[in-house]
Design a protein around this motif. Sequence first.
Motif, PDB file in Angstrom:
ATOM      1  N   MET A  51      29.238  53.095  40.352  1.00  0.00           N
ATOM      2  CA  MET A  51      30.649  53.025  40.705  1.00  0.00           C
ATOM      3  C   MET A  51      31.288  51.909  39.878  1.00  0.00           C
ATOM      4  N   GLY A  52      32.359  52.239  39.141  1.00  0.00           N
ATOM      5  CA  GLY A  52      33.047  51.274  38.305  1.00  0.00           C
ATOM      6  C   GLY A  52      33.990  50.388  39.094  1.00  0.00           C
ATOM      7  N   LEU A  53      34.503  49.367  38.422  1.00  0.00           N
ATOM      8  CA  LEU A  53      35.411  48.418  39.067  1.00  0.00           C
ATOM      9  C   LEU A  53      36.652  49.110  39.601  1.00  0.00           C
ATOM     10  N   LEU A  54      37.280  49.971  38.814  1.00  0.00           N
ATOM     11  CA  LEU A  54      38.486  50.646  39.293  1.00  0.00           C
ATOM     12  C   LEU A  54      38.175  51.598  40.427  1.00  0.00           C
ATOM     13  N   ASP A  55      36.994  52.223  40.418  1.00  0.00           N
ATOM     14  CA  ASP A  55      36.614  53.075  41.542  1.00  0.00           C
ATOM     15  C   ASP A  55      36.511  52.259  42.823  1.00  0.00           C
ATOM     16  N   ARG A  56      35.927  51.067  42.721  1.00  0.00           N
ATOM     17  CA  ARG A  56      35.827  50.198  43.893  1.00  0.00           C
ATOM     18  C   ARG A  56      37.203  49.742  44.350  1.00  0.00           C
ATOM     19  N   LEU A  57      38.092  49.459  43.388  1.00  0.00           N
ATOM     20  CA  LEU A  57      39.432  49.008  43.740  1.00  0.00           C
ATOM     21  C   LEU A  57      40.260  50.120  44.374  1.00  0.00           C
ATOM     22  N   ARG A  58      39.906  51.373  44.113  1.00  0.00           N
ATOM     23  CA  ARG A  58      40.671  52.509  44.639  1.00  0.00           C
ATOM     24  C   ARG A  58      40.161  52.984  46.006  1.00  0.00           C
ATOM     25  N   ARG A  59      39.218  52.302  46.604  1.00  0.00           N
ATOM     26  CA  ARG A  59      38.664  52.731  47.890  1.00  0.00           C
ATOM     27  C   ARG A  59      39.760  52.801  48.954  1.00  0.00           C
TER      28      ARG A  59
ATOM     29  N   ASP B  46      43.471  34.307  47.518  1.00  0.00           N
ATOM     30  CA  ASP B  46      43.936  35.587  46.994  1.00  0.00           C
ATOM     31  C   ASP B  46      43.945  35.642  45.473  1.00  0.00           C
ATOM     32  N   ALA B  47      43.858  34.506  44.816  1.00  0.00           N
ATOM     33  CA  ALA B  47      43.971  34.458  43.354  1.00  0.00           C
ATOM     34  C   ALA B  47      42.892  35.306  42.672  1.00  0.00           C
ATOM     35  N   ARG B  48      41.664  35.207  43.122  1.00  0.00           N
ATOM     36  CA  ARG B  48      40.574  35.962  42.485  1.00  0.00           C
ATOM     37  C   ARG B  48      40.769  37.465  42.665  1.00  0.00           C
ATOM     38  N   ALA B  49      41.135  37.892  43.855  1.00  0.00           N
ATOM     39  CA  ALA B  49      41.337  39.325  44.097  1.00  0.00           C
ATOM     40  C   ALA B  49      42.472  39.868  43.235  1.00  0.00           C
ATOM     41  N   MET B  50      43.559  39.114  43.136  1.00  0.00           N
ATOM     42  CA  MET B  50      44.688  39.568  42.324  1.00  0.00           C
ATOM     43  C   MET B  50      44.297  39.591  40.843  1.00  0.00           C
ATOM     44  N   ARG B  51      43.599  38.560  40.378  1.00  0.00           N
ATOM     45  CA  ARG B  51      43.170  38.520  38.977  1.00  0.00           C
ATOM     46  C   ARG B  51      42.263  39.701  38.658  1.00  0.00           C
ATOM     47  N   THR B  52      41.319  39.989  39.526  1.00  0.00           N
ATOM     48  CA  THR B  52      40.389  41.097  39.314  1.00  0.00           C
ATOM     49  C   THR B  52      41.144  42.423  39.223  1.00  0.00           C
ATOM     50  N   THR B  53      42.063  42.642  40.145  1.00  0.00           N
ATOM     51  CA  THR B  53      42.817  43.894  40.164  1.00  0.00           C
ATOM     52  C   THR B  53      43.695  44.035  38.936  1.00  0.00           C
ATOM     53  N   LEU B  54      44.497  43.018  38.628  1.00  0.00           N
ATOM     54  CA  LEU B  54      45.403  43.111  37.489  1.00  0.00           C
ATOM     55  C   LEU B  54      44.643  43.210  36.168  1.00  0.00           C
TER      56      LEU B  54
ATOM     57  N   LEU C  59      51.814  48.241  43.707  1.00  0.00           N
ATOM     58  CA  LEU C  59      52.700  48.424  44.863  1.00  0.00           C
ATOM     59  C   LEU C  59      52.852  49.879  45.299  1.00  0.00           C
ATOM     60  N   GLU C  60      52.392  50.818  44.479  1.00  0.00           N
ATOM     61  CA  GLU C  60      52.419  52.221  44.893  1.00  0.00           C
ATOM     62  C   GLU C  60      51.064  52.675  45.406  1.00  0.00           C
ATOM     63  N   GLY C  61      50.088  51.757  45.447  1.00  0.00           N
ATOM     64  CA  GLY C  61      48.791  52.087  46.014  1.00  0.00           C
ATOM     65  C   GLY C  61      47.838  52.800  45.076  1.00  0.00           C
ATOM     66  N   GLU C  62      48.034  52.666  43.759  1.00  0.00           N
ATOM     67  CA  GLU C  62      47.092  53.238  42.787  1.00  0.00           C
ATOM     68  C   GLU C  62      45.694  52.668  43.020  1.00  0.00           C
ATOM     69  N   VAL C  63      45.647  51.418  43.445  1.00  0.00           N
ATOM     70  CA  VAL C  63      44.391  50.753  43.804  1.00  0.00           C
ATOM     71  C   VAL C  63      44.576  50.154  45.197  1.00  0.00           C
ATOM     72  N   VAL C  64      43.484  49.813  45.810  1.00  0.00           N
ATOM     73  CA  VAL C  64      43.561  49.148  47.108  1.00  0.00           C
ATOM     74  C   VAL C  64      44.269  47.815  46.921  1.00  0.00           C
ATOM     75  N   ALA C  65      45.177  47.515  47.803  1.00  0.00           N
ATOM     76  CA  ALA C  65      45.934  46.270  47.715  1.00  0.00           C
ATOM     77  C   ALA C  65      44.972  45.091  47.683  1.00  0.00           C
ATOM     78  N   PRO C  66      45.110  44.216  46.672  1.00  0.00           N
ATOM     79  CA  PRO C  66      44.169  43.110  46.527  1.00  0.00           C
ATOM     80  C   PRO C  66      44.373  41.981  47.534  1.00  0.00           C
ATOM     81  N   THR C  67      45.537  41.925  48.179  1.00  0.00           N
ATOM     82  CA  THR C  67      45.819  40.839  49.126  1.00  0.00           C
ATOM     83  C   THR C  67      46.564  41.389  50.341  1.00  0.00           C
ATOM     84  N   ASP C  68      46.563  40.613  51.407  1.00  0.00           N
ATOM     85  CA  ASP C  68      47.349  40.982  52.589  1.00  0.00           C
ATOM     86  C   ASP C  68      48.834  41.002  52.258  1.00  0.00           C
TER      87      ASP C  68
END
Length: 157
Positions: free
Chosen positions: A1-9, A25-33, A60-69
Amino acid sequence: MGLLDRLRREREPVQTTLAGTLQGDARAMRTTLSALNVERTAAHAAPAEPDLRGLLRDVLEGEVVAPTDDVRFLISADTDPDEFHSAEIRPNWDGLDENARAAKLDGFLELARMADAAPDALPREMVATVRTKTLVLAWVFDEVHGYIGRLELGVGS
């Protein structure tokens, strides 16, 4: 499973209270972006500044799982990605030099840290907006003005 696949869960339930901190939240946002940016630029021959409008749309359209609350909150509030970009990101990035961008970012970092210290002092939407804007601007600043970003863009060579 790739990084984007994990982010799209599957997305987790939205919380209306502030759960994380800017630092957390900085690490999660950095990883996603970063993952989204790599995917978007893979087809381009020459590196360019990241497409912030497109990246915000994906987040913001949910292409990936939101990285932060905060992002989950903004999605649940039906925040329009293009309006968020126009109002919150573009005036603090486009057309500014490195020093002006750094000054803007420093101001937002201070405000975000104050929100972390007293999360109930500001409306939840304002906190989510400031923190998300700060993390996006910090990430793109590192991408463009950090050493690796400068090397990739051929700046200073």
